[in-house]
Design a protein around this motif. Structure first.
Motif, PDB file in Angstrom:
ATOM      1  N   LYS A  42       0.832  -1.203   0.000  1.00 31.90           N
ATOM      2  CA  LYS A  42       0.000   0.000   0.000  1.00 31.90           C
ATOM      3  C   LYS A  42       0.871   1.259   0.000  1.00 31.90           C
ATOM      4  O   LYS A  42       0.529   2.257  -0.646  1.00 31.90           O
ATOM      5  N   GLU A  46       0.785   4.064  -2.811  1.00 28.74           N
ATOM      6  CA  GLU A  46       0.547   5.460  -2.452  1.00 28.74           C
ATOM      7  C   GLU A  46       1.395   6.365  -3.339  1.00 28.74           C
ATOM      8  O   GLU A  46       0.937   7.395  -3.826  1.00 28.74           O
ATOM      9  N   GLY A  51      -3.053   7.690  -3.863  1.00 36.40           N
ATOM     10  CA  GLY A  51      -4.003   7.346  -2.817  1.00 36.40           C
ATOM     11  C   GLY A  51      -3.306   7.339  -1.463  1.00 36.40           C
ATOM     12  O   GLY A  51      -2.092   7.491  -1.382  1.00 36.40           O
ATOM     13  N   THR A  55      -6.001   4.534   4.045  1.00 39.16           N
ATOM     14  CA  THR A  55      -7.432   4.376   3.757  1.00 39.16           C
ATOM     15  C   THR A  55      -7.728   3.496   2.542  1.00 39.16           C
ATOM     16  O   THR A  55      -8.867   3.068   2.362  1.00 39.16           O
ATOM     17  N   MET A  56      -6.747   3.224   1.707  1.00 35.66           N
ATOM     18  CA  MET A  56      -7.008   2.473   0.476  1.00 35.66           C
ATOM     19  C   MET A  56      -7.350   1.014   0.748  1.00 35.66           C
ATOM     20  O   MET A  56      -6.909   0.417   1.731  1.00 35.66           O
ATOM     21  N   ASP A  93     -10.037   4.054  -3.217  1.00 36.61           N
ATOM     22  CA  ASP A  93      -9.700   5.101  -2.245  1.00 36.61           C
ATOM     23  C   ASP A  93     -10.381   6.403  -2.642  1.00 36.61           C
ATOM     24  O   ASP A  93     -10.897   6.534  -3.767  1.00 36.61           O
TER      25      ASP A  93
END
Length: 243
Positions: A42, A46, A51, A55-56, A93
């Motif tokens: 993640k 990002e 994103g 939160t994704m 996201d």
């Protein structure tokens, strides 16, 4: 007696990246190590998509666009999910970081500096968290130091001196220093060398601007740290000699 066979799978997987934001284009295949945790994945996404890793949500789709898994366990490794080369990794996201860059001419609500500094999903927080741009002081200082050292090395080189050029992954080449200084369109300082053999890339000119004279493929521009000046006599290449 039958032999034991072990199935060996690749250590990496190539995945197509898409996002839930229609304004963000999809990305060509990206190569990821299978031992990467979903949390680390993640963080990489990002940087790619804009994103927020906090939160994704990630979804895996087959080559015929069928949902096959949801990568919901941040501590799990990518290789634990049934993803193969050519499949699609979909990032869901709000893309608040990306949206801050794409507001265009639409009037926007502006926060005070104090409130903006406290936002965890702002562009500033994103840059600070990843130490990018002017938020990476160490990187800026190192770049300035390297530029100064490069300039000092360049100024110490004597025009007309014999030299040896050593670049990682390339054969050592001998030649003569013909130019030193800035080259239009290129960053930093450069040394123009006329090689003893046709092992260069030009004739002493770059993009139509001439810096020194030499036959085609005898000239090259290299960084000062790759040039060693000294008593390097031109080697005698006897083209008639046979072994």
């Amino acid at each position: 007696m039958m032999a034991d066979y072990k199935v060996i799978t690749p250590d990496f997987v190539n995945l197509h990246i898409s996002t839930s934001n229609s304004d963000i284009p999809s990305f060509n295949d990206k190569r990821f190590p299978k031992d990467t945790t979903i949390a680390d994945l993640k963080a990489k996404l990002e940087l790619i998509t804009g994103g927020s890793s906090a939160t994704m949500q990630l979804e895996g789709y087959s080559k015929d666009n069928k949902l096959i898994c949801t990568l919901s366990d941040d501590s799990a490794q990518l290789g634990q999910y049934p993803l193969e080369d050519g499949m699609r990794l979909h990032v869901v996201d709000k893309f608040s970081i990306k949206n801050e860059l794409d507001f265009g001419n639409v009037p926007k609500f502006e926060l005070s500096d104090e409130l903006y500094a406290n936002k965890a999903d702002s562009l500033r927080a994103f840059l600070m968290r990843n130490k990018l741009g002017h938020y990476n002081e160490d990187n800026i200082q190192n770049k300035e130091k390297l530029k100064k050292e490069e300039q000092e090395i360049c100024e110490a080189v004597v025009l007309g001196s014999r030299c040896k050029v050593e670049i990682a992954g390339a054969a050592t080449r001998l030649g003569c220093v013909m130019f030193k200084g800035k080259v239009e369109g290129l960053d930093g300082f450069w040394i123009g060398v006329k090689y003893d053999e046709p092992l260069g890339k030009n004739d002493g000119s770059v993009k139509g601007k001439r810096y020194f004279e030499c036959p085609m493929n005898y000239g090259a521009f290299v960084k000062p740290q790759n040039v060693l000046c000294g008593d390097f006599p031109e080697e005698d290449y006897d083209l008639n000699e046979e072994i």
